[in-house]
Design a protein around this motif. Structure first.
Motif, short mmCIF file in Angstrom:
data_model
loop_
_atom_site.label_atom_id
_atom_site.label_comp_id
_atom_site.label_asym_id
_atom_site.label_seq_id
_atom_site.Cartn_x
_atom_site.Cartn_y
_atom_site.Cartn_z
N PHE A 243 0.83 -1.22 0.00
CA PHE A 243 0.00 0.00 0.00
C PHE A 243 0.86 1.27 0.00
N ALA A 244 2.02 1.21 0.65
CA ALA A 244 2.92 2.37 0.62
C ALA A 244 3.40 2.63 -0.81
N LYS A 245 3.80 1.57 -1.50
CA LYS A 245 4.27 1.72 -2.88
C LYS A 245 3.13 2.14 -3.81
N ALA A 246 1.93 1.60 -3.58
CA ALA A 246 0.78 2.00 -4.39
C ALA A 246 0.45 3.47 -4.15
N SER A 247 0.59 3.92 -2.89
CA SER A 247 0.34 5.33 -2.56
C SER A 247 1.35 6.23 -3.26
N VAL A 248 2.59 5.79 -3.35
CA VAL A 248 3.62 6.56 -4.06
C VAL A 248 3.19 6.81 -5.50
N LEU A 249 2.70 5.77 -6.18
CA LEU A 249 2.23 5.93 -7.56
C LEU A 249 1.11 6.96 -7.63
N ALA A 250 0.16 6.87 -6.69
CA ALA A 250 -0.98 7.78 -6.70
C ALA A 250 -0.54 9.22 -6.44
N LEU A 251 0.38 9.40 -5.50
CA LEU A 251 0.81 10.75 -5.14
C LEU A 251 1.66 11.38 -6.23
N ASP A 385 -9.53 18.33 -5.49
CA ASP A 385 -10.85 18.20 -6.08
C ASP A 385 -11.32 16.75 -5.97
N GLY A 386 -12.64 16.57 -6.08
CA GLY A 386 -13.19 15.23 -6.02
C GLY A 386 -12.62 14.32 -7.10
N ARG A 387 -12.46 14.84 -8.30
CA ARG A 387 -11.91 14.04 -9.39
C ARG A 387 -10.51 13.56 -9.06
N GLU A 388 -9.69 14.43 -8.45
CA GLU A 388 -8.33 14.05 -8.08
C GLU A 388 -8.32 12.98 -6.99
N ALA A 389 -9.20 13.15 -6.01
CA ALA A 389 -9.26 12.18 -4.91
C ALA A 389 -9.68 10.81 -5.41
N VAL A 390 -10.71 10.77 -6.24
CA VAL A 390 -11.18 9.51 -6.79
C VAL A 390 -10.10 8.86 -7.65
N THR A 391 -9.40 9.69 -8.44
CA THR A 391 -8.32 9.18 -9.29
C THR A 391 -7.20 8.57 -8.45
N ALA A 392 -6.81 9.26 -7.38
CA ALA A 392 -5.73 8.75 -6.52
C ALA A 392 -6.13 7.41 -5.91
N LEU A 393 -7.35 7.31 -5.41
CA LEU A 393 -7.79 6.06 -4.78
C LEU A 393 -7.90 4.94 -5.82
N ARG A 405 2.01 -3.47 -11.68
CA ARG A 405 2.03 -2.01 -11.87
C ARG A 405 3.05 -1.34 -10.96
N LEU A 406 3.27 -1.93 -9.77
CA LEU A 406 4.24 -1.35 -8.84
C LEU A 406 5.66 -1.46 -9.39
N LEU A 407 5.93 -2.50 -10.17
CA LEU A 407 7.27 -2.71 -10.71
C LEU A 407 7.55 -1.80 -11.90
N ILE A 408 6.52 -1.61 -12.73
CA ILE A 408 6.74 -0.79 -13.93
C ILE A 408 6.23 0.63 -13.73
N GLU A 409 5.82 0.94 -12.47
CA GLU A 409 5.38 2.28 -12.09
C GLU A 409 4.28 2.81 -13.02
#
Length: 410
Positions: A243-251, A385-393, A405-409
């Motif tokens: 989840f930390a690595k997935a959060s990095v991709l989202a951020l 914005d709501g669109r950004e929050a939904v996209t990140a999640l 996806r975590l490996l190829i970012e």
């Protein structure tokens, strides 16, 4: 000759603390660098060490008193003193408040055995669970009883054989003891948590978006590689690193979720420092795993494990919790199905994880059973914005469901 013991430097911008517990009593022998008192600051507990061998002298502040950096709180006298119980106490400063003496008939109920050496949190737990602290073996520093010790003892007690039908578990009494209330002053840490959380609600436009995640792929990957991972890195492979690595991709894709508002400016970060919420004896704390975008899975897992141990031992430092650009809070370890986490100011977003349940879902037109988890992203709508929050999640969800996806970012 006596030596003065003063409140040490507590950390950047921290000027005062509360006497949480005296670990040595007047007349007891102390050794150099041995903890004699525990101070509670806004963020962590700090031990005050004896400057040299000797005897504990006067205590110039009582438990619960607020003291400032450099204030005189005790003295260490020359001599050998006593090893503990039965020591003849040195006279205390008259400024220290005297505890009220309970009526003889209620003394046993109001003050459990050993209560005088328990921290406020442990004392509350002892009263709540009805456990005699004299029967508990402490696992904390220097054999001190922790809240976890009390909970474990309560569980062991509840697991003992139930009384037979001929012996009622709770015999009726014509005149039972009067119901009691206890007032316990909030610890400095709990006061700070309360203020920060209320401030977050008052100052931020909080909103939460939800999604659910199929944990099948991560569970399979973990089961497949956990043994070789632990053998190579010396640490267990958990879900938090995923989840930390997935959060990095989202951020990285949604930089507003990794930023915060300061005055009329937005502060963006080109790094990801993730605050990980962990449970400590005195409350929830959020040490920071720095540069998660550069760390390996093993380094993230090791950092989280180290912080968890330090939180349990009460040895987290100010530096451990300084900063942080995003927070992950895992309520699933306590059984939470769903929640709306509150952001950790000045951060603008927090990811909430929850328990994994097997639920029926539709895959390729068929109903199948999958291990599912609800995830939540609370965010400051002033910045995100709501669109950004939904996209990140959604990015986090997709990365967990397809860890490649975590490996190829991606």
């Amino acid at each position: 000759m006596s030596t003065e013991v003063k409140v040490p430097t507590l950390g950047e911008s921290v000027a005062e603390a509360t006497i949480g517990q005296w670990l040595k009593q007047p007349g007891e022998a102390v050794s150099a660098d041995e903890p004699i008192a525990s101070l509670e600051t806004d963020k962590v507990a700090i031990d005050v060490m004896a400057p040299h061998d000797g005897v504990m002298g006067q205590q110039l502040a009582a438990e619960g008193d607020t003291v400032t950096v450099g204030a005189l709180i005790a003295t260490i006298e020359e001599g050998t003193g006593s090893s503990g119980k039965g020591a003849a106490p040195a006279p205390k400063n008259e400024a220290a408040p005297k505890a009220e003496t309970p009526p003889p008939a209620a003394a046993a109920e109001e003050a459990p055995s050993g209560a005088s050496v328990l921290s406020p949190a442990v004392r509350r737990a002892v009263l709540e669970y009805g456990i005699d602290p004299a029967t508990i073996k402490g696992t904390g520093k220097d054999g001190r009883i922790t809240k976890d010790d009390v909970v474990a003892a309560a569980k062991a007690k509840s697991a003992s054989p139930a009384p037979t039908a001929s012996t009622p578990a709770r015999p009726e009494r014509a005149e039972g003891p009067a119901r009691r209330e206890e007032r316990v002053k909030m610890t400095r840490l709990r006061q700070t948590i309360a203020k920060r959380l209320k401030s977050a609600q008052d100052n931020a436009a909080l909103l939460t978006t939800f999604n659910d995640v199929d944990m099948t792929a991560v569970i399979e990957a973990r089961n497949k590689y956990k043994d070789v991972f632990e053998k190579k890195h010396g640490i267990r492979l958990g879900f938090m690193s995923f989840f930390a690595k997935a959060s990095v991709l989202a951020l990285k894709d949604v930089p507003a979720a990794n930023a915060y508002i300061e005055g009329d400016e937005i502060v963006y970060h080109d790094y990801v420092d993730i605050s990980v919420a962990v449970s400590a004896p005195n409350g929830l704390v959020v040490p920071v795993v720095r540069d998660c975008d550069k760390l390996s899975f093993a380094q993230i897992e090791q950092s989280i494990a180290d912080y968890g141990k330090k939180a349990k031992d009460g040895t987290l430092t100010m530096e451990d919790m300084k900063g942080g650009t995003f927070t992950i809070s895992n309520g699933g370890v306590f059984g939470s199905l769903m929640s709306t986490p509150i952001i950790n100011p000045p951060q603008s977003a927090v990811l909430g994880l929850h328990r994994i349940d097997e639920r029926p879902v539709v895959r390729n037109g068929e109903i199948v059973i999958r291990p599912m988890m609800y995830i939540a992203l609370s965010y400051d709508h002033r910045l995100i914005d709501g669109r950004e929050a939904v996209t990140a999640l959604k990015i986090i969800k997709e990365a967990i469901e397809d860890p490649t996806r975590l490996l190829i970012e991606l």
